[in-house]
Design a protein around this motif. Sequence first.
Motif, PDB file in Angstrom:
ATOM      1  N   ASP A 321     -46.819  -0.307   4.050  1.00 37.27           N
ATOM      2  CA  ASP A 321     -45.466  -0.065   4.534  1.00 37.27           C
ATOM      3  C   ASP A 321     -45.445   0.710   5.853  1.00 37.27           C
ATOM      4  O   ASP A 321     -44.654   0.407   6.748  1.00 37.27           O
ATOM      5  CB  ASP A 321     -44.629   0.656   3.476  1.00 37.27           C
ATOM      6  N   SER A 322     -46.324   1.721   6.009  1.00 37.52           N
ATOM      7  CA  SER A 322     -46.307   2.523   7.236  1.00 37.52           C
ATOM      8  C   SER A 322     -46.703   1.678   8.442  1.00 37.52           C
ATOM      9  O   SER A 322     -46.066   1.747   9.503  1.00 37.52           O
ATOM     10  CB  SER A 322     -47.247   3.722   7.097  1.00 37.52           C
ATOM     11  N   ARG A 323     -47.762   0.863   8.308  1.00 39.45           N
ATOM     12  CA  ARG A 323     -48.202   0.032   9.419  1.00 39.45           C
ATOM     13  C   ARG A 323     -47.211  -1.086   9.722  1.00 39.45           C
ATOM     14  O   ARG A 323     -47.008  -1.481  10.874  1.00 39.45           O
ATOM     15  CB  ARG A 323     -49.587  -0.540   9.116  1.00 39.45           C
ATOM     16  N   THR A 324     -46.548  -1.609   8.676  1.00 35.12           N
ATOM     17  CA  THR A 324     -45.510  -2.619   8.894  1.00 35.12           C
ATOM     18  C   THR A 324     -44.318  -2.021   9.630  1.00 35.12           C
ATOM     19  O   THR A 324     -43.736  -2.649  10.512  1.00 35.12           O
ATOM     20  CB  THR A 324     -45.050  -3.204   7.545  1.00 35.12           C
ATOM     21  N   ALA A 325     -43.969  -0.782   9.265  1.00 38.55           N
ATOM     22  CA  ALA A 325     -42.864  -0.104   9.950  1.00 38.55           C
ATOM     23  C   ALA A 325     -43.199   0.130  11.419  1.00 38.55           C
ATOM     24  O   ALA A 325     -42.338  -0.008  12.298  1.00 38.55           O
ATOM     25  CB  ALA A 325     -42.556   1.216   9.256  1.00 38.55           C
ATOM     26  N   VAL A 326     -44.450   0.489  11.717  1.00 32.41           N
ATOM     27  CA  VAL A 326     -44.882   0.688  13.108  1.00 32.41           C
ATOM     28  C   VAL A 326     -44.774  -0.635  13.865  1.00 32.41           C
ATOM     29  O   VAL A 326     -44.303  -0.681  15.018  1.00 32.41           O
ATOM     30  CB  VAL A 326     -46.326   1.226  13.149  1.00 32.41           C
ATOM     31  N   ASN A 327     -45.196  -1.727  13.246  1.00 36.98           N
ATOM     32  CA  ASN A 327     -45.103  -3.046  13.863  1.00 36.98           C
ATOM     33  C   ASN A 327     -43.652  -3.371  14.217  1.00 36.98           C
ATOM     34  O   ASN A 327     -43.345  -3.787  15.340  1.00 36.98           O
ATOM     35  CB  ASN A 327     -45.670  -4.093  12.903  1.00 36.98           C
ATOM     36  N   ASP A 328     -42.760  -3.162  13.276  1.00 37.13           N
ATOM     37  CA  ASP A 328     -41.352  -3.483  13.501  1.00 37.13           C
ATOM     38  C   ASP A 328     -40.742  -2.565  14.564  1.00 37.13           C
ATOM     39  O   ASP A 328     -39.998  -3.012  15.439  1.00 37.13           O
ATOM     40  CB  ASP A 328     -40.587  -3.356  12.186  1.00 37.13           C
ATOM     41  N   ALA A 329     -41.059  -1.267  14.492  1.00 41.68           N
ATOM     42  CA  ALA A 329     -40.495  -0.304  15.447  1.00 41.68           C
ATOM     43  C   ALA A 329     -41.002  -0.563  16.863  1.00 41.68           C
ATOM     44  O   ALA A 329     -40.277  -0.326  17.844  1.00 41.68           O
ATOM     45  CB  ALA A 329     -40.839   1.115  15.018  1.00 41.68           C
ATOM     46  N   ALA A 330     -42.243  -1.052  16.991  1.00 45.61           N
ATOM     47  CA  ALA A 330     -42.811  -1.325  18.315  1.00 45.61           C
ATOM     48  C   ALA A 330     -42.345  -2.653  18.882  1.00 45.61           C
ATOM     49  O   ALA A 330     -42.735  -3.023  19.997  1.00 45.61           O
ATOM     50  CB  ALA A 330     -44.339  -1.299  18.243  1.00 45.61           C
ATOM     51  N   GLY A 331     -41.537  -3.398  18.120  1.00 48.31           N
ATOM     52  CA  GLY A 331     -40.984  -4.651  18.626  1.00 48.31           C
ATOM     53  C   GLY A 331     -41.882  -5.847  18.449  1.00 48.31           C
ATOM     54  O   GLY A 331     -41.722  -6.861  19.153  1.00 48.31           O
TER      55      GLY A 331
END
Length: 571
Positions: A321-331
């Motif tokens: 979840d944390s790495r997926t959130a980073v992916n989404d937040a970074a566009g």
Amino acid sequence: MLVMTGRRWRVRLSRWMPGLPELLAYPRSAWRQDLAAGLSVAAVALPVGVAYAQLAGFSPVAGLYSSMLPMVVYALFGSSRQLIVGPDAATCAMISATLIPLAAGNAALYQSLAISLTLFTGLFCLLASRFRLGFLADFLSRPILAGLLNGVAINIIIGQLGKVSGLSLTGKDAIGQLLSLYRQWSSASLVTLGVSAFTLLIYAWVARRWPRSPAALVAMVAATALSWGMDLSRYGVSLVGVVQAGFPPLRWPAMPHEALGTLVPAAAALALISFSSAMLTGRSFAAKNGYDIDADREFRALGVANVVSAMSQGFAISGADSRTAVNDAAGGQTRMVSLVAAAAILVVLLLFTPVLAWLPIASLGAILVASAIGLMNLPGLLLLRRIDRAEFHIGLITLVGVLLIGVMPGIVLAVTLALLRFLLKVSRPADHLLGRMPGSDGFYELTDYPNARSVPGLMLFRFESPLIFFNADYFRRRVLELVERADEPVRWVVIDALSIGDVDYTGALAVGELCKALAEKGVVLAMAGRMGEFMSRMSTHGVTPDQTGLRFFPNRSAALAAFHMEVGAGD
């Protein structure tokens, strides 16, 4: 003919690997954002992978092995465009809890057993995909997952207290480790505690100042620089030590027959937990970005990713979840993000592993503690208490079970309780007596509408469950009980069949027995709604209306009209 064959192969290949057509038709306009997002994901995945490898009982480099190829495979096989796979706190805790008793301190055996466990986990996922068991994503309810994640987080924090304080804690569970910490606290290393505090402060400061930055990576780099500059090993601070660069040596899985009784059920539980966790993360980001994911394909993607992780000497993985959130937040826009992140980790594995040798073990423990704190959601669990006490108790039992009896037994206990609660609700479902409202043509529950009145001589009954073997006798007894307790004599009993979704053989026999029992009392039994479907199912089970005297009507209004006509004619 060759063109048709090529098309068929492309269609078949795209069914197995839905990501392949997207990558082959990759839009160049997305490259800049995907590159930035991939590097951001790698920056988070590197320290987390190293820390989770330690949590699972492996060399830090195993966390990198478990991140690279699984990300590539998921990019090809997964149905989510955002999900990033890799080591996960819950799966790592389960791996450690399963393998430590089996390996008995033998590091080589531990690694071989881990490969076997990961391989079995992947095979279970593939079998689940083959038999379309994607619905199991809903099997672990939110309360169970909330209790599990909170329990795992607390377990991780307690388990890392020895590393952050420089102590060797004994005890096989959280309580034993806390008691061991209490007994040894006076011997804690102040330098090691200082390194842990330094790492946590850097992590917290960076995370608060720049929320989207790789705080764990910055903290790990800072701690490594401090260790190298001050040569902390001279002060008794334990370091990671030499990390093998490049690709891992091939190690075959160990499958001793006496361990299969532990490995196989543990792998099944790992498959279910990792799948449920990945689906929760994947669905939330898919909904946010306006697309759907396929549960059965997700099972297949996780299965292949786990098999590849085992082949590359890694361990079981899940959706992160944390790495997926980073992916989404970074566009990040496409699956290319996973490929970029995997390539970045490969570069580190080939060129920068000597740096990892200076990383303090205490800093890894501190990063794990910080990650576990982020995993906890006790307010969310407490919120359940106001919404549904029974669900709250299941979540609380899961949390306490994970702490007291371990991750695997705690999950089994919670799932067993949830299943028992489900069976209780289905075997003793809600039911209602329906009546009429003055000035209205509808039918209303007598308990919910004070102005509703039952029709004299008619009992209209709704049973909100399929009529099957474990509630059929209760259904029969419940109707007879209501007839006996009625304030005035009942002439007809009409069952609202719209709420009865299915009838098995035992249910059909129960209807026949009820019809005969009511006939002896001079009461007619009728079914309203699903007339053709109900008659067909009963006939399939060898119970026909002619044998029982049961009457069928297309709806409740038709049954009411027939009742008035017959009772009026009789009177």
